[in-house]
Each structure stands twice: as structure tokens, then as C-alpha cells.
Enzyme design. Structure first.
Site, PDB file in Angstrom:
ATOM      1  N   ARG A  16     -39.898 -40.256  -6.087  1.00 22.46           N
ATOM      2  CA  ARG A  16     -39.790 -39.457  -7.448  1.00 22.46           C
ATOM      3  C   ARG A  16     -38.177 -39.227  -7.609  1.00 22.46           C
ATOM      4  O   ARG A  16     -37.613 -39.420  -6.620  1.00 22.46           O
ATOM      5  CB  ARG A  16     -40.626 -38.270  -7.695  1.00 22.46           C
ATOM      6  N   ASP A  63     -42.727 -40.184   7.451  1.00 20.90           N
ATOM      7  CA  ASP A  63     -42.036 -38.922   7.336  1.00 20.90           C
ATOM      8  C   ASP A  63     -40.887 -39.330   8.360  1.00 20.90           C
ATOM      9  O   ASP A  63     -40.962 -39.654   9.519  1.00 20.90           O
ATOM     10  CB  ASP A  63     -42.850 -38.026   8.484  1.00 20.90           C
ATOM     11  N   VAL A  64     -39.698 -39.482   7.650  1.00 24.44           N
ATOM     12  CA  VAL A  64     -38.471 -39.411   8.106  1.00 24.44           C
ATOM     13  C   VAL A  64     -38.062 -38.860   9.231  1.00 24.44           C
ATOM     14  O   VAL A  64     -37.248 -39.275   9.955  1.00 24.44           O
ATOM     15  CB  VAL A  64     -37.225 -39.627   7.113  1.00 24.44           C
ATOM     16  N   SER A 142     -24.885 -32.448  -1.062  1.00 21.96           N
ATOM     17  CA  SER A 142     -25.286 -31.583  -2.532  1.00 21.96           C
ATOM     18  C   SER A 142     -24.140 -30.774  -2.734  1.00 21.96           C
ATOM     19  O   SER A 142     -23.061 -30.450  -1.671  1.00 21.96           O
ATOM     20  CB  SER A 142     -26.383 -30.788  -1.859  1.00 21.96           C
ATOM     21  N   TYR A 154     -30.410 -25.135   3.866  1.00 22.99           N
ATOM     22  CA  TYR A 154     -30.117 -26.563   3.172  1.00 22.99           C
ATOM     23  C   TYR A 154     -28.384 -26.755   3.206  1.00 22.99           C
ATOM     24  O   TYR A 154     -28.037 -27.835   3.183  1.00 22.99           O
ATOM     25  CB  TYR A 154     -30.629 -26.307   1.766  1.00 22.99           C
ATOM     26  N   ALA A 155     -27.678 -25.686   3.099  1.00 23.70           N
ATOM     27  CA  ALA A 155     -26.224 -25.914   2.850  1.00 23.70           C
ATOM     28  C   ALA A 155     -25.702 -26.130   4.206  1.00 23.70           C
ATOM     29  O   ALA A 155     -25.009 -27.320   4.290  1.00 23.70           O
ATOM     30  CB  ALA A 155     -25.720 -24.507   2.648  1.00 23.70           C
ATOM     31  N   ALA A 157     -27.575 -28.245   6.226  1.00 20.53           N
ATOM     32  CA  ALA A 157     -27.875 -29.406   6.548  1.00 20.53           C
ATOM     33  C   ALA A 157     -27.025 -30.500   5.623  1.00 20.53           C
ATOM     34  O   ALA A 157     -26.221 -31.498   6.032  1.00 20.53           O
ATOM     35  CB  ALA A 157     -29.438 -29.679   6.055  1.00 20.53           C
ATOM     36  N   LYS A 158     -26.837 -29.885   4.475  1.00 19.14           N
ATOM     37  CA  LYS A 158     -26.047 -30.903   3.439  1.00 19.14           C
ATOM     38  C   LYS A 158     -24.621 -31.049   3.829  1.00 19.14           C
ATOM     39  O   LYS A 158     -23.722 -31.957   3.786  1.00 19.14           O
ATOM     40  CB  LYS A 158     -26.000 -30.397   2.125  1.00 19.14           C
TER      41      LYS A 158
HETATM   42  P1  NAI Z   1     -37.595 -34.511  -5.239  1.00 17.99           P
HETATM   43  O1  NAI Z   1     -38.245 -33.143  -4.702  1.00 17.99           O
HETATM   44  O2  NAI Z   1     -37.768 -34.738  -6.753  1.00 17.99           O
HETATM   45  O3  NAI Z   1     -38.096 -35.694  -4.410  1.00 17.99           O
HETATM   46  C1  NAI Z   1     -38.063 -35.870  -2.973  1.00 17.99           C
HETATM   47  C2  NAI Z   1     -38.491 -36.720  -2.280  1.00 17.99           C
HETATM   48  O4  NAI Z   1     -38.564 -37.012  -0.957  1.00 17.99           O
HETATM   49  C3  NAI Z   1     -40.108 -36.637  -2.620  1.00 17.99           C
HETATM   50  O5  NAI Z   1     -40.847 -37.841  -3.092  1.00 17.99           O
HETATM   51  C4  NAI Z   1     -40.714 -36.158  -1.280  1.00 17.99           C
HETATM   52  O6  NAI Z   1     -42.073 -36.622  -0.879  1.00 17.99           O
HETATM   53  C5  NAI Z   1     -39.804 -37.039  -0.078  1.00 17.99           C
HETATM   54  N1  NAI Z   1     -39.834 -36.441   0.979  1.00 17.99           N
HETATM   55  C6  NAI Z   1     -39.677 -35.072   1.444  1.00 17.99           C
HETATM   56  N2  NAI Z   1     -39.784 -35.006   2.838  1.00 17.99           N
HETATM   57  C7  NAI Z   1     -39.845 -36.211   3.253  1.00 17.99           C
HETATM   58  C8  NAI Z   1     -40.113 -36.953   4.591  1.00 17.99           C
HETATM   59  N3  NAI Z   1     -39.883 -35.856   5.680  1.00 17.99           N
HETATM   60  N4  NAI Z   1     -40.224 -38.115   4.774  1.00 17.99           N
HETATM   61  C9  NAI Z   1     -40.194 -38.884   3.679  1.00 17.99           C
HETATM   62  N5  NAI Z   1     -39.858 -38.411   2.539  1.00 17.99           N
HETATM   63  C10 NAI Z   1     -39.994 -37.169   2.157  1.00 17.99           C
HETATM   64  O7  NAI Z   1     -35.821 -34.377  -4.831  1.00 17.99           O
HETATM   65  P2  NAI Z   1     -34.660 -34.752  -5.712  1.00 17.99           P
HETATM   66  O8  NAI Z   1     -34.434 -33.736  -6.427  1.00 17.99           O
HETATM   67  O9  NAI Z   1     -34.813 -36.159  -6.363  1.00 17.99           O
HETATM   68  O10 NAI Z   1     -33.668 -34.776  -4.512  1.00 17.99           O
HETATM   69  C11 NAI Z   1     -33.362 -36.015  -4.009  1.00 17.99           C
HETATM   70  C12 NAI Z   1     -32.226 -35.551  -2.656  1.00 17.99           C
HETATM   71  O11 NAI Z   1     -30.986 -35.284  -3.244  1.00 17.99           O
HETATM   72  C13 NAI Z   1     -32.659 -34.641  -1.680  1.00 17.99           C
HETATM   73  O12 NAI Z   1     -31.941 -34.915  -0.442  1.00 17.99           O
HETATM   74  C14 NAI Z   1     -32.032 -33.494  -2.368  1.00 17.99           C
HETATM   75  O13 NAI Z   1     -31.687 -32.371  -1.279  1.00 17.99           O
HETATM   76  C15 NAI Z   1     -30.861 -34.020  -3.075  1.00 17.99           C
HETATM   77  N6  NAI Z   1     -30.105 -33.156  -3.805  1.00 17.99           N
HETATM   78  C16 NAI Z   1     -30.891 -32.834  -5.052  1.00 17.99           C
HETATM   79  C17 NAI Z   1     -30.463 -32.013  -6.188  1.00 17.99           C
HETATM   80  C18 NAI Z   1     -30.934 -31.615  -7.321  1.00 17.99           C
HETATM   81  O14 NAI Z   1     -30.526 -31.053  -8.239  1.00 17.99           O
HETATM   82  N7  NAI Z   1     -32.280 -32.195  -7.778  1.00 17.99           N
HETATM   83  C19 NAI Z   1     -29.086 -31.737  -5.930  1.00 17.99           C
HETATM   84  C20 NAI Z   1     -28.152 -31.889  -4.786  1.00 17.99           C
HETATM   85  C21 NAI Z   1     -28.814 -32.916  -4.052  1.00 17.99           C
END
Ligand code: NAI
Length: 253
Positions: A16, A63-64, A142, A154-155, A157-158
Site C-alpha cells: 500500500r 517480515d523484514v 523522512s 521514528y526520528a 530510525a529515519k
Molecule cells: P503505510 O503504513 O501506508 O505502508 C507501510 C507498509 O509497510 C504496509 O503495507 C505494511 O504492511 C508494511 N510493513 C510494515 N512493517 C513491515 C514489516 N516488518 N515487514 C514487511 N512489511 C512491513 O506507510 P507509507 O505512508 O506508505 O510509508 C512508507 C514508508 O515511507 C515508510 O518507511 C514510512 O516511514 C516512510 N514515510 C512516510 C511518510 C508519510 O507521510 N506517509 C513520510 C515520510 C516517510
């Protein structure tokens, strides 16, 4: 795209949000894409979208943060799609809380998915890149890396991912592997929708408030980030490595 530039890409967290948009974008660029996610069912939906459009894709549930699952996932990708030479470490979770209320489990979970996950995936995939003399790794940092209230885990980690990115760029450059980070600002996804819900604000209102403080006066879409990732993974970005690109509608960093 010339056949010589077609690659096998792995996008973690590709079920997603930003990961799904990136998987679709890399497939549109001509790559075969493995969608690796905890949520196998939703990963399969992303993979189906790619195959329906004529691309090659594979959904892998993993799970990564789990060493054995990472090894098995990468082995499956190699077997079914070919040796991966593009890796997007995108999987992520939030466990926000002010420091005095943050549990050690909240800390460990966030470190586990973002830092340990990116480390395990990169270590597993780099041998295919080194063997090919080509590789592209993009890590999702991020704007929170610069500090954000309620996100000490989170901060950290990023921000850690930025040091990880620069170090891998130094180590892997001589093998034709570039390593960069994309650091998004506010992107409208399930992750930010969950934050809105947790803080009791309607998502539309939450987005409008965020947009007001962004110089381009809008929040980001997953595709905004996918475009930046696609640039770093492309053959023309071979002289750009160890960089952090803020994709935030204005200057940061
Ligand atoms: P989301 O929550 O919509 O999707 C994250 C996906 O990662 C999910 O499908 C989830 O199942 C998967 N996931 C979580 N833990 C996992 C694991 N242990 N192993 C495998 N898959 C796992 O998140 P979104 O918003 O698309 O974010 C994607 C990346 O971008 C993340 O790293 C997030 O921290 C980063 N990010 C997002 C921002 C935002 O505003 N949405 C801003 C800055 C960074």
C-alpha cells in the site's frame, strides 16, 4: 526500455501507500517487481495490478525484521523473477508517543522494522548486486529525521537510515552500486490517516492543516515519492550516491 536495463526490483512494504506506488512505477519503467510485505494479501493485490498491465510481479509475505524470512524472501525472488539488483527499503511502522510514555517495545518495534529491516534486506540483496556489477538501493528516510515531537523512536530510525545510506554508498560504490535515501514530508497514505485518527482529527482537516505549512501548499501523494525513487533506481543516476533527497514540497535538511 532496452532489455539490458530491465532489472528485478524488490520493494518492501509494497502492499500500500508509497511502496505500492513505487512498485507500480518501477514496473511501468520496465522492471520485474517483487512486492514484499507483512500483509501478503494486499501485496498480492499490488502484484496483480502489475501483471494486469502486462508486467512481471511477485508477492511475497515476509517480515523484514526477521532474518530467516528475509533470506527466504530474497531466495524466492531470485528463483521466480531473477537476481534482484534494485532494492527499495520502504516498509515502515509508527509507534508514536512522547518520550515519558514510550515503551521499550515501541522503541524496539520501530528500530526493528526500519533499521534492522533495511540492514537485513540490503545485506541479503547486495551479493546479487555485486555479482551483477550493478545495483540501486533506495532507503526511505523522512522529514522526521530532523526531529519531530512524539517520534523519538521514528526520528532516530529515519536519521539512522541516512547514516546507513551514506556508509553503504561508500562500501558498495566500487561494485557499481549506488545507495540513496528519499526523505518524504507529509504524504497522504494509510500511515498519515492512522495518525489523524489517533489524534481525533478528520483526515481531510489533518491534510489541510499540514498543507498550510508546506511551501507548495499541498500534501504529497505516494506518486510524488515514487517518482523520486524511480530516478535514483534508473541507469542515468549512476553518479549520484550517498544522497538524501527531501521530497517535501519545500526545502528541508
Ligand atoms: P503505510 O503504513 O501506508 O505502508 C507501510 C507498509 O509497510 C504496509 O503495507 C505494511 O504492511 C508494511 N510493513 C510494515 N512493517 C513491515 C514489516 N516488518 N515487514 C514487511 N512489511 C512491513 O506507510 P507509507 O505512508 O506508505 O510509508 C512508507 C514508508 O515511507 C515508510 O518507511 C514510512 O516511514 C516512510 N514515510 C512516510 C511518510 C508519510 O507521510 N506517509 C513520510 C515520510 C516517510
Amino acid at each position: 526500455m532496452p532489455a539490458s536495463e530491465q532489472r528485478v526490483a524488490i520493494v518492501t512494504g509494497g502492499a500500500r501507500g508509497i511502496g505500492a506506488a513505487t512498485a507500480l512505477r518501477l514496473a511501468a519503467d520496465g522492471h520485474a517487481v517483487a512486492v514484499v510485505d507483512l500483509d501478503r494479501g494486499a501485496a498480492a493485490a499490488t502484484a496483480r495490478q502489475i501483471t494486469a498491465a502486462g508486467g512481471r510481479a511477485l508477492a511475497v509475505g515476509a517480515d523484514v525484521a526477521d532474518e530467516a524470512q528475509v533470506a527466504a524472501a530474497v531466495a524466492r525472488v531470485e528463483e521466480e523473477l531473477g537476481a534482484p539488483t534494485i532494492l527499495v527499503n520502504n516498509a515502515g511502522v509508527l509507534r508514536d508517543n512522547l518520550l515519558f510514555k514510550m515503551s521499550s517495545l515501541d522503541w524496539d518495534t520501530v528500530m526493528g522494522v526500519h533499521l534492522r529491516g533495511a540492514f537485513l534486506m540490503a545485506r541479503e540483496v547486495q551479493r546479487h548486486m555485486v555479482a551483477a556489477g550493478f545495483g540501486r538501493i533506495v532507503n526511505l528516510s523522512s522529514s522526521s529525521a530532523l526531529g519531530n515531537r512524539g517520534q523519538a523512536n521514528y526520528a532516530a530510525a529515519k536519521s539512522g537510515l541516512q547514516g546507513f545510506t551514506k556508509t553503504l554508498a561508500l562500501e558498495l560504490g566500487k561494485f557499481g552500486v549506488t545507495v540513496n535515501a528519499v526523505a518524504p514530508g507529509f504524504i497522504a497514505t494509510d500511515m498519515t490517516a492512522a495518525t489523524a485518527a489517533r489524534t481525533g482529527v478528520a483526515f481531510e482537516e489533518f491534510k489541510a492543516r499540514a498543507a498550510a505549512s508546506v511551501p507548495v501548499r499541498r500534501v504529497g501523494a505516494p506518486e510524488d515519492v515514487a517518482d523520486a525513487i524511480a530516478y535514483f533506481t534508473g541507469p542515468r543516476a549512476g553518479f549520484v550516491s550517498g544522497q538524501v533527497l527531501y521530497v517535501a514540497g519545500g526545502p528541508l535538511g
